[in-house]
Each structure stands twice: as structure tokens, then as C-alpha cells.
Scaffold this active site. Structure first.
Site, PDB file in Angstrom:
ATOM      1  N   GLN A   1       0.865  -1.179   0.000  1.00 32.89           N
ATOM      2  CA  GLN A   1       0.000   0.000   0.000  1.00 32.89           C
ATOM      3  C   GLN A   1       0.900   1.227   0.000  1.00 32.89           C
ATOM      4  OE1 GLN A   1      -3.724  -0.566   0.234  1.00 32.89           O
ATOM      5  NE2 GLN A   1      -2.799  -2.429  -0.582  1.00 32.89           N
TER       6      GLN A   1
ATOM      7  N   ALA B   1     -11.330   2.698   5.306  1.00 30.54           N
ATOM      8  CA  ALA B   1     -10.462   1.840   4.498  1.00 30.54           C
ATOM      9  C   ALA B   1      -9.684   2.637   3.461  1.00 30.54           C
ATOM     10  CB  ALA B   1     -11.304   0.765   3.830  1.00 30.54           C
ATOM     11  N   HIS B   2      -8.842   1.940   2.716  1.00 33.30           N
ATOM     12  CA  HIS B   2      -7.956   2.631   1.777  1.00 33.30           C
ATOM     13  C   HIS B   2      -8.722   3.308   0.642  1.00 33.30           C
ATOM     14  CE1 HIS B   2      -7.069  -1.536  -0.288  1.00 33.30           C
ATOM     15  NE2 HIS B   2      -8.336  -1.359  -0.091  1.00 33.30           N
ATOM     16  N   ASN B   3      -8.218   4.491   0.299  1.00 32.56           N
ATOM     17  CA  ASN B   3      -8.729   5.254  -0.844  1.00 32.56           C
ATOM     18  C   ASN B   3     -10.127   5.812  -0.661  1.00 32.56           C
ATOM     19  OD1 ASN B   3      -6.783   2.913  -2.224  1.00 32.56           O
ATOM     20  ND2 ASN B   3      -6.442   5.018  -2.859  1.00 32.56           N
TER      21      ASN B   3
END
Lengths: 339, 339, 339
Positions: C192, C233-235
Site C-alpha cells: 500500500q 479503508a484505503h482510498n
């Protein structure tokens, strides 16, 4: 890194100019010069024509959908994961024990113990273990080789962590399971004397907690991936290659087979048996054994609040509605007869 | 420890050979020589015949169901909890202040302050308090005697913790409640000037958070047990002897009576009054006052995904279905009349 | 502080004796001498007659509902928030770097770095930043002026935190997003490499976690308020002035517009687009795009357990019930024709 060097290291079939320089990965839609992208979802196939990426990773069936330099591989997404790792190596860390760490066990010279870490007595660390600042490792803990533990993680005494495992910041491993006997209106604590035993190649997310077993151990299999904010209760067993998304909870003594997945905020009741290859949708509460593979769901459908109000009100009268339908059926039957 | 020594310390009626050596507790099905087990669930009564345990704890009505040495007691599960504690004493900890701790208050000599702990100004610790590594205790905090606080717990200034309380790793006590006034499209923070006041004999799980009150205090009663990953918002009050399982959330200003329980991931809205002896099932959202004792539930039933798709789609048309049934009833009534 | 001094600092129109001494804020029902209270909810208007507060903050339309000294302002609740801040200034902290902190970057002299903090390489801190004990700030992090970070917070490398932001204890910013490619039955980790970028005037609750982006960044806008135990969470991208209550989860790559709110334990699936001014009720799972402003809900209605059992059982047969109703409608139609 040149494209041909990537292929030399990771395999795959190279088509086009292997000397093109690759600096980073990127999405098909946004990648530019020096970036390598990939295609797995056929929905994005058209982007192969328009991408500005310097190279792409594609499967055999998309090999001729583009002119740009490409790597053909059976699993472009896994290949992309490996390229990402190749181009973004983890920061090299000084192998040393920071002067502010408190270490009460002998350690291999290859480990990195950062500032303010506490390592208890009789702790066994494998080669190359990295403990980031503020981690607290209890007495008699064992941690396998190449495992990385991010800041402020707490591992209670006697727990076992496998090799090549990653534990993110704020996770707690081995806290007491939630066990009390009722005596009158008071609770009597049941000491939790089991351990947490975590396999190899596991990843555990930030602020996730895994309780130690009451008598036997809580067991997390190999290659299990747990996201952030997850709660695993005492004596749960999770089979190899399973994955759980954020905010999942698993109550005590429930057993998961292999290759299971649970979507975000899925909640699994206690003392259940979940078989291999069971997939629980996000937001779903599981209250019974699931021995057959497949996907299971229990989610109220989303609606504008005003519509929900109406349908939810009728839901509370659903048993009565069913009785009314049955009544109608009988009456209609009677009328048919009398006609 | 001999069986008769256990009875001498914990009471109960001994039947059979009191000189048998007991080293550990165990489940009826897996216990072996040197282990003591117990029976409470009649479902497992047959195991009394087959267990290899050296002794068992049973109630009066099962006293003659086995020949092995046994302790007869009105509450075998609570007795078992006490035997477990007797056979598994907590590790003795050096009573001392670790040289890396930063302590700005005078302390009783009986406390244990471990590495990298921070104790603020005007903190009042009772006798025998144990603070594990990395705990941060804010100014003006008070902690009762015999309380144990595991690593990396944070207690904000002015909070009060009772005696014999256990707080697990990563818990946060006294963070600001979520209070903002809207001004145009911006939020104006409302300083949270209340405290968290926690009673005696409380247990708080790993990574649980309890917010301080806005004006008045957030109050956790005596003998309350909170599992991991719980969120208690500002000005919540939880009555004595209540217990909440993992991942529960309680929104602001809600009040619980005594002896309540909330199952895992139960969510309680704000500004509600929950009476004594209310039991909320796991995964249930409570959005209204519950003044009557009893169990309350709100969970979508679990189904294979393909069945769920159908039923959920119809749920969004439930109000219309009810209207159609009403229409049918009218028509049938009309037809009956005209016949 | 005298009432007239408050008005001099914060504005508003003073009616009555401005020399009255104000020491603290309080609720209308419980405030006493020396306390100032406020009225916004018309439900509590009668309490204006009976309150023992020394002064109140009211809107123009309630200006003549009381005789006690009062401040008239268009937004009494926001005014009250500011008075609370005025009367309860944060503790003054010594501007210094504690001797036990490990700091590898040059710092402005105005910052406060408390005990056992770790600040990595090339970290950029703004003026007056406060880092409470045990915080770990990774390499290349940037933190804006006047930001306060409470104990044991972890910020991973390269993240960006804005100005005047508050992060509560145990929060984790920048842990790896949950990204794995499947290869056979094994998971291959996708490094990531994005960051977390947090705006100005943000507040992040205790034990909340925000993952770094996979390729691009995870972005939290200005004036966003996140409560405790939240998982981002990511993004994910959250628009300015949005607020989320405790235990909310937002899955990967979902985008929120401005001024959105999510009630406690609301769960938002991944890859969704949520528009401006969308309000998600507590406990609601959102599984589709919500482009229209408004409130959306998906919660099973609460019932006594025994009633729930019945209705939930019928819910699993709802598609069949709908088919039966359709059948009835046809039959009735046929009967009407034949009559």
C-alpha cells in the site's frame, strides 16, 4: 528498473520493448510514463487502448489488445502485487536494539527493536523480527522469523506468532476472553489460561483484538488476513487462507474452515461451526452453523428513510399479514366450492 | 493441590478421595489425570461417566451421577471459576517503579509501575495498583486499590477508576465526547468537561473506548463487564452488574438499569432509558426506550444469498403487499355480500 | 468572568445585569448560581422560568421569555460551545521536548513533545503542535500548526495532518489498506503505497483507524469529525464538514460528498459514490450509490424476542407470500369474470 529485469525476476512472457524504464505502478486510467499497470477486470479493457502507462500486465486472452510493452501472465493481479513489492521495498531498518528499549530476553542479532519497546522474559524472537516503537511483548511469547510488528502493539504472555506475519499498530493479542460465571447478581471472573496461537503469513489490522482462550487456545491459521477493528473472542479457530474485512466480530468458540471470507461488520455468534469456503456478506449476523459452502446474507435493504418507515412498520405485522393471506385462501377455497 | 485443600479454601461438600492431586482445570471431554472439571449444562451429563478428570464439581442433583472424587456445590460454574483462579494465580510482580517510568505524583509503595508508564500530577493510586508498560495516566486521575491496568491503556485527566477493576490493553478512558454545534456548514466543538467515573469490580476489554461527559459524568456502575472493541459515548450511565459483549456501541446520554446485557455488536441509540434486566440480542439496534425487562431482538434472518435477494426485494414492497391484501379482503367481503 | 466580558469577547446582545459572575456552563435543569445555560430546543422552553442559572443564552424569539440576565444570539448552541471553551481553557503545557522523547527531526520551539514520544526522520511539525505521551510519528509525516495528538496515537510514514486538528488516544493513521491478490488458495499482499491526507479542523476519535491508500491517497476533508472506533479503508474520500458517529465503517474507495453524516455503526460498502448532504441512519448498511441528498435507512425494527421470532420466520417466506397474494388476485379476478 527495466521491464526485462522485472520479467527476469518475476517470470511471465515479455512482448514489446523490454528496455523501457519502470519506476512505479499505477492504475490504467491514471498511470503515466514510467509506470506499469495491469488489467484483470474485463470492464476496463477499453482503457488498454487509451492508457499512458509505459507497460501493462495482461492475461493471455488480452495479450493482443494493446501495442504497448506488456507482460503476459496467468494471474495479472498477483503479478502486479509482486511488481509493486519489487518497486517499493520496505525501508531498510538498522538492525539494533534501541537504547530506550527494555529487553529481558536474549535476542538474535538480526532483529530490530525500536524505541520504548518492552520485551519480557523468556521471549523467543526469530531472525529479522522487527518491533516498532512502543510494542509490549509479554513473558514467554514466541515470534517467528521475518515478522513485523508495528507501533504500540501489545502481545500478552505465552502467545505464539508465526513467521512472515504482519501486525498493525494498536492491535492487542492475548487479552482475557470474556468469561464470567453468574453468582446471584454478581459476576465471578473465570481466569483465561489458554493462549493465542497465530500461524505463518498472517496479517492483522490496526486496533484489532484477539482474546486468549479460556482453557484451550484461540487459533488463527496460516495465511489468514484480518483487517482493522476486528474482534476475535476466546477459543475461536480460523482456518487457513481465510480473510475478514474491517469491523468483523466473531464470538467465543466458533470454528471457521479454510478459505472463508467475512465482509465488513459481519458478526458471527458463538459456538458455531462454519465449514470450508463459506462467504458471509458484509453486515450479516450469523446465528447458526453453516456447513455448506456458499454465500450467506442477512441485510435489511436500504431505502429512503420515509419508505423504510412504512415497510419496517409492516414488517412488525408480517406474521399477522401471513395469517390474513391464509384466511383469504381458505375463504376463496370455500367460495369456489359453494359456486 | 489436594482436592481436600481446595474444599478447605472454597467450601462445598467433598465426596470421595480428598487426597487426589489437582494441578489444573479442564473440560469434561478433554480433562485428564490431575485435572478437575465441572458440570452445569445437563446436555453434557453423560460425559460424567466417561471423563478422565481426577475430580469434578457438580450440583446436588448430579452428586450421585459419578463415582469419581467430587465437590458438590450449589453453583458449580462459579465454583469452577474460583478453582481456576486458585490454580492459576496471577504472576507475582515486583512492587516497584520502573526506572523508565515518568511519575509526577507520590505513590504508595505497594504499587507496580512498569516500563515507560506516565503518571501525571495529583494522581491518586490505591494500594497494590499495577500499571503495565506504556500506560498513560492523566493529571488528577484516581484509581482504586488492587486495580490492574494492562499495557498502553490511556486514562485522560480527572477520571475516576474504582477498586479491583481490570482494564485491558489499548483501552481509552475519558476521551472527548462527540459534541459539536452546527454553525452554517461548520462544526463548533463543545468542550467536554465531564469525567468518566468507573465503579469497583469492573472489567473493560481491549481497545474499548469510554468518552468523558459533556457537562455531567459518564458513569459505569459496580461489577459491570465490558468486552473488547466497545464504544461508550458521553453521559452514558450503565447500572451495576450489567455486561456487554464485543463491538457494542452505546450512543450519548443513554441510561441502562441494573443487570442488563447486550449481545455482540448490539447498538443502542442515544438519549434512551433502558430499564433493569433488559437483554438486547447480538446485532440488534435499539432505537426506543425499553422500560420492561425481557429480551429484545432486531436481526434480519440469515439465508443463502440467492434466497435473501428475493426476500429482501419483496421487503421493499411490503407496504404495497399489505395494501394488496387489504384490497383482496375488501373485494372478497363485497363478493360474499353479493352472493 | 463577568457576563459583560463574555459578550465583549464573543458578541451577542446583552439584556439585564452584565456584572453577574459566570464560572461555568450548565444544563437549564441543573445549573445553579454562577452558571450560564442556553435554550435551543423549544421543548425545554418552560425551564427558562424555573432554572437557577445565573444567565442564559437564547435566540431572539425567546429573548423575553425570561427575566434573568441573558445573551441573545442567532445560534445559542454554537455560542454556548464558545462560552464553554472560554470558561474551560485547555491546560497550559510546557513547551518543551521531554527528555525521554526520541526525536530525529528539527522542531519549532513552540511544540510540546511529551514523554516517550517518537518522532521520525524528516518530520515537519507546525507551530504549537502538542504530542502527548507515547505517540509514534513515522518518517516524512507532516502535521499542521496547533494540532493536538493525544497519547499512544500512531501515524505511519508520509501521512499529512492539517492544522487545528485533534486526534484522540489510540487512533492509528496510515496503516496498510486491506489489499491482497488471490493466487490459488493463497493471498499475495499488495503493498500500500498511498498516504492518508487529513485536512484542517478535523477531529478523530479514540481507537479509530484510517488506512493509507493502495496507489492514490485516502483523503479526509476539512472540518470532518470522526467519532471513536471508526474504520476508514484505503482510498476512501470524505468531503468537508462531514461527520460520522462511533463504530462506523467505510470500505475501500468509497467517496463521500460534503456535509454528509453517518449514524453510529453505519456501514458503507466499497467503491460507492455518496453525494453531498446524504445522511445515513445508525446501524444502516449502504450497498449502492446514493447520489440524491436525503436520509437513508436500513434497520430491522426492534421487537420483544418472541415477536421477532415469528416475524423473522415469515420474512424468510416473504417471496412465497407475495406469490400467494398474486395467486389470490388472479383467482379473484377469474371469479369476478365468471360471476
Amino acid at each position: 528498473m527495466r521491464l526485462e529485469q522485472i520479467v527476469a525476476q518475476l517470470g511471465g512472457r515479455l512482448i514489446g520493448d523490454g528496455s523501457v524504464e519502470i519506476l512505479q505502478v499505477g492504475a490504467l486510467s491514471s498511470a503515466g510514463r514510467g509506470q506499469i499497470s495491469f488489467l484483470t477486470n474485463p470492464k476496463y479493457r477499453a482503457q488498454l487502448k487509451t492508457t499512458h502507462a509505459s507497460a501493462v500486465i495482461v492475461s493471455e486472452k488480452n495479450a493482443s489488445d494493446t501495442e504497448i510493452p506488456r507482460i503476459v501472465h496467468a494471474n495479472p493481479y498477483a503479478y502486479y502485487a509482486r511488481v509493486t513489492a519489487l518497486l517499493n521495498p520496505p525501508p531498510t531498518r538498522a538492525q539494533r536494539v534501541h537504547e530506550t528499549a527494555v529487553v529481558l530476553s536474549p535476542l538474535p542479532v538480526s532483529v530490530t527493536i525500536d524505541a520504548h519497546v518492552v520485551v519480557g522474559r523468556r521471549v523467543c524472537l526469530g531472525e529479522n523480527v522487527v518491533l516498532y516503537p512502543g510494542c509490549v511483548i509479554g513473558d514467554d511469547v514466541s515470534i517467528g522469523a521475518d515478522t513485523v510488528i508495528y507501533p504500540n502493539v501489545v502481545i500478552y504472555p505465552r502467545c505464539v506468532i508465526g513467521a512472515r506475519t504482519i501486525i498493525h499498530a494498536g492491535a492487542v493479542i492475548g487479552s482475557d476472553g470474556f468469561g464470567f460465571a453468574k453468582e446471584g447478581e454478581c459476576w465471578v471472573k473465570i481466569p483465561q489460561i489458554g493462549r493465542v496461537v497465530i500461524g505463518d503469513d498472517v496479517e492483522i489490522g490496526a486496533n484489532t483484538s484477539i482474546d486468549r482462550g479460556a482453557l484451550d487456545d484461540t487459533v488463527i491459521g496460516n495465511d489468514v488476513k484480518l483487517d482493522n477493528q476486528i474482534q476475535i473472542a476466546h477459543n475461536v479457530r480460523i482456518g487457513d487462507h481465510s480473510a475478514m474485512a474491517g469491523c468483523v466480530g466473531v464470538a467465543g468458540s466458533t470454528t471457521f474452515g479454510k478459505r472463508c471470507t467475512v465482509g465488513g461488520a459481519g458478526m458471527i455468534s458463538g459456538h458455531l461451526e462454519i465449514g470450508d469456503d463459506v462467504h458471509v456478506s458484509g453486515g450479516t449476523l450469523v446465528g447458526k452453523n453453516l456447513k455448506q459452502p456458499g454465500q450467506y446474507t442477512a441485510v435489511f435493504p436500504l431505502e429512503p428513510h420515509i419508505d423504510w418507515l412504512q415497510n419496517a412498520a409492516h414488517l412488525k405485522r408480517l406474521a399477522k399479514l401471513a395469517a390474513r393471506v391464509e384466511e383469504l385462501e381458505k375463504k376463496l377455497e370455500d367460495m369456489s366450492k359453494t359456486q
